[in-house]
Scaffold this active site. Structure first.
Site, PDB file in Angstrom:
ATOM      1  N   GLY A 187     -12.747  22.423  23.257  1.00  0.00           N
ATOM      2  CA  GLY A 187     -11.320  22.782  23.369  1.00  0.00           C
ATOM      3  C   GLY A 187     -10.742  22.429  24.724  1.00  0.00           C
ATOM      4  O   GLY A 187      -9.719  22.972  25.135  1.00  0.00           O
ATOM      5  N   LEU A 188     -11.397  21.501  25.424  1.00  0.00           N
ATOM      6  CA  LEU A 188     -10.924  21.174  26.769  1.00  0.00           C
ATOM      7  C   LEU A 188      -9.965  19.985  26.786  1.00  0.00           C
ATOM      8  O   LEU A 188      -9.802  19.337  27.819  1.00  0.00           O
ATOM      9  CB  LEU A 188     -12.120  20.922  27.696  1.00  0.00           C
ATOM     10  CG  LEU A 188     -12.953  22.170  28.035  1.00  0.00           C
ATOM     11  CD1 LEU A 188     -14.230  21.824  28.775  1.00  0.00           C
ATOM     12  CD2 LEU A 188     -12.128  23.172  28.854  1.00  0.00           C
ATOM     13  N   GLY A 189      -9.372  19.665  25.645  1.00  0.00           N
ATOM     14  CA  GLY A 189      -8.273  18.696  25.678  1.00  0.00           C
ATOM     15  C   GLY A 189      -8.639  17.276  25.294  1.00  0.00           C
ATOM     16  O   GLY A 189      -8.152  16.329  25.913  1.00  0.00           O
ATOM     17  N   SER A 190      -9.453  17.115  24.248  1.00  0.00           N
ATOM     18  CA  SER A 190      -9.809  15.754  23.843  1.00  0.00           C
ATOM     19  C   SER A 190      -8.597  14.998  23.297  1.00  0.00           C
ATOM     20  O   SER A 190      -8.438  13.806  23.553  1.00  0.00           O
ATOM     21  CB  SER A 190     -10.936  15.770  22.811  1.00  0.00           C
ATOM     22  OG  SER A 190     -10.570  16.572  21.716  1.00  0.00           O
ATOM     23  N   ASP A 193      -1.413  19.690  29.015  1.00  0.00           N
ATOM     24  CA  ASP A 193      -2.684  18.991  28.826  1.00  0.00           C
ATOM     25  C   ASP A 193      -2.514  17.486  29.061  1.00  0.00           C
ATOM     26  O   ASP A 193      -3.383  16.828  29.644  1.00  0.00           O
ATOM     27  CB  ASP A 193      -3.263  19.278  27.435  1.00  0.00           C
ATOM     28  CG  ASP A 193      -2.222  19.205  26.311  1.00  0.00           C
ATOM     29  OD1 ASP A 193      -1.023  18.959  26.594  1.00  0.00           O
ATOM     30  OD2 ASP A 193      -2.601  19.390  25.142  1.00  0.00           O
ATOM     31  N   ALA A 206      -6.441  13.819  26.144  1.00  0.00           N
ATOM     32  CA  ALA A 206      -7.185  12.819  26.932  1.00  0.00           C
ATOM     33  C   ALA A 206      -7.205  11.475  26.196  1.00  0.00           C
ATOM     34  O   ALA A 206      -6.966  10.421  26.797  1.00  0.00           O
ATOM     35  CB  ALA A 206      -8.603  13.308  27.204  1.00  0.00           C
ATOM     36  N   PRO A 252     -18.257  14.201  21.065  1.00  0.00           N
ATOM     37  CA  PRO A 252     -17.698  14.754  19.831  1.00  0.00           C
ATOM     38  C   PRO A 252     -17.296  16.232  20.000  1.00  0.00           C
ATOM     39  O   PRO A 252     -16.302  16.667  19.454  1.00  0.00           O
ATOM     40  CB  PRO A 252     -18.832  14.634  18.817  1.00  0.00           C
ATOM     41  CG  PRO A 252     -19.792  13.657  19.402  1.00  0.00           C
ATOM     42  CD  PRO A 252     -19.618  13.683  20.886  1.00  0.00           C
TER      43      PRO A 252
HETATM   44  O1  PMV Z   1      -5.818  26.142  23.801  1.00  0.00           O
HETATM   45  P1  PMV Z   1      -5.100  24.915  24.167  1.00  0.00           P
HETATM   46  O2  PMV Z   1      -5.888  24.110  25.062  1.00  0.00           O
HETATM   47  O3  PMV Z   1      -4.628  24.178  23.013  1.00  0.00           O
HETATM   48  O4  PMV Z   1      -3.839  25.345  25.058  1.00  0.00           O
HETATM   49  C1  PMV Z   1      -2.588  25.667  24.565  1.00  0.00           C
HETATM   50  C2  PMV Z   1      -1.735  26.238  25.661  1.00  0.00           C
HETATM   51  C3  PMV Z   1      -0.419  26.804  25.189  1.00  0.00           C
HETATM   52  O5  PMV Z   1       0.301  27.257  26.332  1.00  0.00           O
HETATM   53  C4  PMV Z   1      -0.652  28.002  24.284  1.00  0.00           C
HETATM   54  C5  PMV Z   1       0.393  25.771  24.430  1.00  0.00           C
HETATM   55  C6  PMV Z   1       1.002  24.687  25.300  1.00  0.00           C
HETATM   56  O6  PMV Z   1       1.260  23.607  24.762  1.00  0.00           O
HETATM   57  O7  PMV Z   1       1.250  24.895  26.488  1.00  0.00           O
END
Ligand code: PMV
Length: 326
Positions: free
Chosen positions: A107-110, A154, A113, A103
């Protein structure tokens, strides 16, 4: 027959924000995996169950033909992925879909993913045999359907895994043969939301096009130099570049006091360099260090949470499915 696919999260190494404007970035996949299990059910209803939704006693059920229309926030990415797969291949059917994973994603891309895992699982369920490039295209389209913005770095990490030199939309997608990345990730707390931060930087770019454009060009140079440093395992150079990248992000206004505390603590504990990762406004920083334990302890003492996941992780994987534990 049920199919389960998993996909990893991501850590943006260099090139944050500039990547939105067509410049390259470096990203590595993080082994915080999200799973999606899919199966065909009779009728034409699509049922999406997420652990978080289930905890609140709710799940989303809707006609297959309506997927992607006004999705609920919690299930939006899965639903957008389903809609993309339906639309693309003109196959509409009843589905049961269940997600799995932590859960708290730091902020690592759930979101990316889960989207990639949904595409991977549906690719297997519909026996489409899509190449990864096509799975990336569909997953990226699904993410854009939900958030309207984003470079797709991501999604690329989630689909392909490993460590990538990436240009928006997959225009360039170079897998870098790296092994051990001597990085320590520290979580500073939740952020306000990527789209808000991207919009904020966009507004600054509009007000100061020459200067912010110049900063993006510098980030481009930093990414190219960072790629060479990464391939050579030159961590001193990579640390310098991370510090320079962070200074630019600070100038763009996306740094926070909590991130700064962790970054300064890591540098003082002997890290080669440290920077915030991604949109900023919270979430994670990372440091490059030989003495990872000492730097990790300094990050913890400064109020951060050291996130222990392995980097350079594999992309979409089909998982063995167990009927009794989705
Ligand atoms: O913080 P995050 O993981 O959402 O990364 C965003 C990265 C940006 O370059 C600011 C936006 C993007 O889509 O590349």
């Amino acid at each position: 027959m049920r199919f389960t696919a998993s996909a990893p999260g991501k850590l943006l190494l260099l090139g944050d924000h500039a990547v939105v404007y067509g410049h390259p970035c470096l990203v590595t996949a993080v082994d915080i995996r999200y799973r999606v299990t899919v199966e065909i059910i009779p009728g034409d209803l699509v049922e999406i169950i997420t652990p978080e939704l289930r905890a609140r006693g709710a799940a989303r059920r809707l006609p297959a033909a309506d997927t992607g229309v006004a999705p609920l926030r919690e299930t939006a990415f899965v639903e957008a992925a389903v809609a993309q797969m339906f639309r693309q291949y003109n196959a509409y059917t009843g589905l049961r879909i269940q997600t799995g994973g932590q859960p708290l994603s730091y902020g690592l891309g759930s979101s990316s993913a889960v989207t990639a895992a949904a595409v991977g699982a549906l690719n297997a369920l519909f026996a489409l045999n899509l190449p990864l490039e096509e799975q990336f295209r569909l997953a990226y389209a699904a993410v854009l359907d939900v958030q309207g913005k984003g470079s797709g770095f991501d999604v690329a990490a989630a689909v392909f895994g490993g460590t990538l030199y990436y240009v928006r939309g997959g225009e360039r997608l170079e897998a870098l043969p790296v092994h051990d990345l001597p990085f320590v990730i520290g979580y500073s707390g939740a952020k306000v939301g990527t789209v808000n931060l991207v919009t904020m930087v966009e507004a600054l770019y509009q007000r100061q096009p020459a200067i912010v454009g110049g900063m993006f060009d510098l980030l481009h140079q930093i990414v190219d130099a960072g790629k060479a440093a990464l391939l050579a395992g030159d961590w001193q150079a990579f640390g310098d570049l991370a510090n320079l990248n962070h200074g630019i992000l600070d100038s763009l206004g996306v740094n926070t006091l909590s991130l700064s505390r962790l970054i300064e603590a890591a540098r003082a504990a002997g890290a080669y360099g440290a920077k915030l990762s991604g949109a900023g406004g919270g979430d994670c920083m990372f440091a490059i260090a030989d003495e990872r334990a000492a730097v990790g302890a300094a990050i913890t003492a400064a109020g951060g949470v050291v996130v222990p996941f392995v980097l350079n992780a594999p992309g979409i994987c089909l998982e063995p499915d167990h009927e009794d534990e989705p």
